[in-house]
Motif scaffolding. Structure first.
Motif, PDB file in Angstrom:
ATOM      1  N   ILE A 171       0.748  -1.593   0.101  1.00 13.48           N
ATOM      2  CA  ILE A 171      -0.080  -0.560   0.073  1.00 13.48           C
ATOM      3  C   ILE A 171       0.136   1.694  -0.212  1.00 13.48           C
ATOM      4  O   ILE A 171       0.751   2.082  -0.818  1.00 13.48           O
ATOM      5  CB  ILE A 171      -1.165  -0.035   0.927  1.00 13.48           C
ATOM      6  N   GLU A 172       1.842   1.210   1.116  1.00 11.52           N
ATOM      7  CA  GLU A 172       2.592   2.813   0.910  1.00 11.52           C
ATOM      8  C   GLU A 172       3.578   2.285  -0.621  1.00 11.52           C
ATOM      9  O   GLU A 172       3.560   3.969  -0.858  1.00 11.52           O
ATOM     10  CB  GLU A 172       3.847   2.065   2.230  1.00 11.52           C
ATOM     11  N   ILE A 175       1.244   4.277  -3.106  1.00 10.05           N
ATOM     12  CA  ILE A 175       0.649   5.699  -2.973  1.00 10.05           C
ATOM     13  C   ILE A 175       1.370   6.516  -3.271  1.00 10.05           C
ATOM     14  O   ILE A 175       2.493   7.132  -4.154  1.00 10.05           O
ATOM     15  CB  ILE A 175       0.142   5.779  -1.543  1.00 10.05           C
ATOM     16  N   LYS A 203      -7.967  -1.239   5.378  1.00 11.83           N
ATOM     17  CA  LYS A 203      -7.049   0.350   6.021  1.00 11.83           C
ATOM     18  C   LYS A 203      -6.319   0.460   4.047  1.00 11.83           C
ATOM     19  O   LYS A 203      -6.202   1.932   4.181  1.00 11.83           O
ATOM     20  CB  LYS A 203      -6.004  -1.478   6.328  1.00 11.83           C
ATOM     21  N   ALA A 204      -6.706  -0.095   3.372  1.00 11.99           N
ATOM     22  CA  ALA A 204      -5.991   0.155   1.800  1.00 11.99           C
ATOM     23  C   ALA A 204      -6.899   0.718   0.990  1.00 11.99           C
ATOM     24  O   ALA A 204      -6.137   2.498   0.848  1.00 11.99           O
ATOM     25  CB  ALA A 204      -6.146  -1.133   1.102  1.00 11.99           C
ATOM     26  N   GLU A 206      -8.788   3.952   3.478  1.00  8.87           N
ATOM     27  CA  GLU A 206      -8.221   4.820   4.387  1.00  8.87           C
ATOM     28  C   GLU A 206      -6.571   4.784   3.797  1.00  8.87           C
ATOM     29  O   GLU A 206      -6.889   6.332   3.861  1.00  8.87           O
ATOM     30  CB  GLU A 206      -8.413   3.944   5.765  1.00  8.87           C
ATOM     31  N   GLU A 207      -6.176   4.231   3.210  1.00  8.67           N
ATOM     32  CA  GLU A 207      -5.010   4.763   3.396  1.00  8.67           C
ATOM     33  C   GLU A 207      -4.641   5.648   2.412  1.00  8.67           C
ATOM     34  O   GLU A 207      -3.875   6.689   2.266  1.00  8.67           O
ATOM     35  CB  GLU A 207      -3.604   3.897   2.898  1.00  8.67           C
ATOM     36  N   PHE A 208      -4.823   4.882   0.924  1.00 11.46           N
ATOM     37  CA  PHE A 208      -4.987   5.805  -0.916  1.00 11.46           C
ATOM     38  C   PHE A 208      -5.842   7.226  -0.016  1.00 11.46           C
ATOM     39  O   PHE A 208      -5.239   8.518  -0.029  1.00 11.46           O
ATOM     40  CB  PHE A 208      -5.636   4.929  -1.490  1.00 11.46           C
ATOM     41  N   LYS A 210      -6.808   8.474   2.360  1.00  5.70           N
ATOM     42  CA  LYS A 210      -6.258   9.869   3.535  1.00  5.70           C
ATOM     43  C   LYS A 210      -4.368  10.559   2.755  1.00  5.70           C
ATOM     44  O   LYS A 210      -4.157  11.629   2.718  1.00  5.70           O
ATOM     45  CB  LYS A 210      -5.230   8.706   4.709  1.00  5.70           C
ATOM     46  N   ALA A 211      -4.012   9.618   1.147  1.00  6.92           N
ATOM     47  CA  ALA A 211      -2.830  10.350   0.710  1.00  6.92           C
ATOM     48  C   ALA A 211      -4.672  11.401  -0.356  1.00  6.92           C
ATOM     49  O   ALA A 211      -2.940  11.596  -1.600  1.00  6.92           O
ATOM     50  CB  ALA A 211      -1.854   9.512   0.116  1.00  6.92           C
TER      51      ALA A 211
END
Length: 226
Positions: A171-172, A175, A203-204, A206-208, A210-211
């Protein structure tokens, strides 16, 4: 553009009036057991590398549809040996024009070998330019600064990245890849198929988010518009 997800890293894009299919691996995938492989439409098939989880159904689909199949030179020779005459070689750095638009082959940081262990050539990604929009499929890859060269040649509408981690980007890294290629819409692939790449979907997303990116995780055998 209309995108259909067939599980793992297999998806198709309808663009330029053609069905563009990528990395066909369906029949061994328990998660994709509802997909009718012989009903899949394909005018072109693109193979990013020779690993079995990206190439296993290419013979069946190519022979059913008559699709033109593109891959690196080693894959091209393998296709010819397996009776797929409508094959076309393409290596990183090269591009060709077809009736749907243009495809450029780019580098992917990943190994490549056939199921018997023989050399499968260099792993690749593809940048496609069509009248309906442009997109980048990275293939299986690690994050690499080579990605920042892609928008210098082609403005993109979306990108397709592996996000399952372990064997590819997670994921990180995906991004960061989105930042390098200048997209805010990403189709995630290469997750859940095997135990070691099972992913937390929420989680994936949400992380995308947030970015400030939009991540698409369509259900297998469904079509979405990106």
């Amino acid at each position: 553009m209309k995108v259909t997800y067939y599980g793992h890293s297999c998806f198709s894009v309808y663009a330029g009036g053609k069905h563009l299919l990528f990395d066909p691996f369906i029949t061994p995938n328990e998660l994709a057991k509802e997909v009718e492989v012989d009903a899949i439409k394909a005018d072109y098939i693109f193979i990013s590398h020779a690993h079995y989880d990206h190439i296993l159904d290419v013979e069946r689909i190519a022979k059913n549809t008559g699709a033109k199949v593109l891959g690196n030179f080693e894959i091209y020779n393998w296709l010819l040996k397996n009776g797929i005459e409508n094959a076309h070689p393409i290596n990183p750095g090269g591009k060709f024009d077809f009736d749907f638009g243009t495809v450029k082959c780019v580098i992917a940081q990943h190994p490549s070998s056939f199921i018997d262990g023989s050399y499968g050539g260099i792993a690749c990604g593809f940048v496609l330019t069509t009248a309906d929009g442009n997109f980048y499929y990275s293939g299986d890859t690690a994050l690499t600064l080579d990605m920042q060269l892609i928008p210098k040649f082609t403005p993109l509408d979306f990108a397709v990245f592996p996000i399952g981690d372990g064997l590819t980007m997670g994921i990180e890294e995906a991004i960061e890849a989105a930042k390098l290629v200048g997209v805010n819409k990403i189709l995630g692939v290469h997750y859940d198929t095997f135990g070691f790449i099972v992913m937390d979907h929420q989680k994936a997303l949400e992380e995308f988010n947030k970015a400030s990116f939009q991540l698409f995780l369509p259900k297998i055998n469904t079509t979405i518009e990106i």
